[in-house]
Design an enzyme around this catalytic site. Structure first.
Site, short mmCIF file in Angstrom:
data_model
loop_
_atom_site.label_atom_id
_atom_site.label_comp_id
_atom_site.label_asym_id
_atom_site.label_seq_id
_atom_site.Cartn_x
_atom_site.Cartn_y
_atom_site.Cartn_z
N ARG A 126 0.83 -1.21 0.00
CA ARG A 126 0.00 0.00 0.00
C ARG A 126 0.87 1.26 0.00
O ARG A 126 0.35 2.36 -0.13
CB ARG A 126 -0.86 0.07 1.27
CG ARG A 126 -2.06 -0.83 1.34
CD ARG A 126 -3.26 -0.20 0.64
NE ARG A 126 -4.52 -0.25 1.33
CZ ARG A 126 -5.33 -1.30 1.43
NH1 ARG A 126 -4.97 -2.46 0.95
NH2 ARG A 126 -6.50 -1.20 1.99
N ARG A 194 -19.34 -3.71 5.59
CA ARG A 194 -18.12 -3.56 6.37
C ARG A 194 -18.17 -2.27 7.18
O ARG A 194 -18.63 -1.24 6.69
CB ARG A 194 -16.89 -3.54 5.44
CG ARG A 194 -16.56 -4.92 4.93
CD ARG A 194 -15.53 -4.93 3.86
NE ARG A 194 -14.54 -3.87 3.93
CZ ARG A 194 -13.52 -3.75 3.09
NH1 ARG A 194 -13.37 -4.65 2.14
NH2 ARG A 194 -12.67 -2.78 3.20
P1 AMP Z 1 -8.99 -3.72 2.08
O1 AMP Z 1 -9.95 -4.85 2.26
O2 AMP Z 1 -7.82 -4.07 1.22
O3 AMP Z 1 -9.68 -2.45 1.65
O4 AMP Z 1 -8.37 -3.42 3.53
C1 AMP Z 1 -9.20 -3.03 4.61
C2 AMP Z 1 -8.36 -2.31 5.65
O5 AMP Z 1 -7.31 -3.18 6.14
C3 AMP Z 1 -7.63 -1.08 5.13
O6 AMP Z 1 -8.44 0.06 5.15
C4 AMP Z 1 -6.48 -0.97 6.13
O7 AMP Z 1 -6.92 -0.45 7.35
C5 AMP Z 1 -6.11 -2.43 6.36
N1 AMP Z 1 -5.10 -2.88 5.39
C6 AMP Z 1 -5.25 -3.78 4.37
N2 AMP Z 1 -4.12 -3.93 3.69
C7 AMP Z 1 -3.21 -3.12 4.27
C8 AMP Z 1 -1.85 -2.80 4.00
N3 AMP Z 1 -1.17 -3.36 2.97
N4 AMP Z 1 -1.23 -1.91 4.80
C9 AMP Z 1 -1.88 -1.35 5.84
N5 AMP Z 1 -3.17 -1.56 6.14
C10 AMP Z 1 -3.84 -2.45 5.36
#
Ligand code: AMP
Length: 247
Positions: A126, A194
């Site tokens: 990210r 979510r």
């Molecule tokens: P996502 O399902 O990929 O949108 O991830 C949901 C949440 O998990 C994000 O908003 C972050 O809070 C956390 N998250 C997921 N991937 C990462 C990452 N690579 N680095 C930091 N936080 C993450």
């Protein structure tokens, strides 16, 4: 050239496209075709709510790859009530990123566990630190699929998004509704919205995405394929065209 950027030329000397289960079998074993010594390694990037989950599920089904979703891994820790999950939940609820050292450890362990198998990494890296760490561990994606979706489309989409947590299946109450309201089509289990899918949290996540993730397009520029659009169903055939040249 940056550490994470390798050309895809070596992948393009592919054998003719295979169909059905044979194609899927070969997708797991592209050592003989696309990549020299490992299964095809894909990275998918795009804004939160931009269709990464949906498209990843289609890729997973069509190419029988291992889907490594950082968000799903974190959510499963939260569901299981692990210590890591409890810590991560606060960051996620506030639309903030989980600290890099935690994420790097989680993803590195998962990719190591997969060894030479094909994978599709989703949600990681990210930011620059995470990208550097991925490269330093030798986890180089063969192709980086970037979904370029306008922010307005994302904000509208997120309001109608319902997910099935354990499979990652995503529904849109207007454009892709479940057969029965609030219920997953395949398992009959309940769908959830979510907690981080509020307009406020999504706006924050979009800001954070553009600030930290946009530069990753530069980091991966040699392997980058960009797909512009606002509908996953229209974008996916373009992705298939690219992947079919590699498998
Ligand atoms: P996502 O399902 O990929 O949108 O991830 C949901 C949440 O998990 C994000 O908003 C972050 O809070 C956390 N998250 C997921 N991937 C990462 C990452 N690579 N680095 C930091 N936080 C993450």
């Amino acid at each position: 050239m940056l550490a994470g950027a390798r050309g895809v030329g070596h992948l393009l000397k592919s054998t003719p496209r295979l169909v059905g289960s044979e194609s899927s079998r070969r997708a797991l074993c592209v050592g003989t075709t696309a990549a020299a010594s490992h299964g095809l390694r894909m990275l998918i990037m795009g804004p939160p709510g931009g269709g990464k989950g949906t498209i990843s599920n289609w890729i997973k089904a069509d190419y029988k790859t291992n889907h490594v979703s950082s968000g799903d891994i974190l959510r499963s820790h939260i569901e299981q009530g692990t210590e890591l999950g409890t810590k991560a939940a606060d960051f996620i609820r506030n639309g903030a990123l989980v600290p890099d050292d935690v994420m790097v450890g989680l993803i590195d362990a998962e990719l190591d566990r997969l060894g030479g198998k094909s994978w599709l990494l989703d949600g990681f890296p990210r930011n620059d630190t995470q990208a550097q760490s991925l490269a330093s561990k030798g986890h180089h994606p063969d192709v980086v699929l970037l979904l370029d979706i306008p922010d307005e489309v994302i904000i509208e989409r997120i309001k109608h998004r319902w997910v099935h947590v354990s499979s990652g299946r995503v529904y849109h109450t207007l454009y892709n509704p479940p057969q029965k309201e609030g219920i997953d089509d395949e398992t009959g289990e309940p769908l959830i919205q979510r907690p981080d899918d509020t307009v406020e949290a999504v706006t924050k996540r979009l800001e954070s995405y553009h600030k930290m993730t946009d530069p990753l397009a530069e980091f991966f520029k040699n392997n980058l394929r960009t797909f512009k659009g606002s509908e996953s169903k229209k974008i996916y055939p373009e992705i298939q065209k690219v992947l079919s040249t590699m498998i």
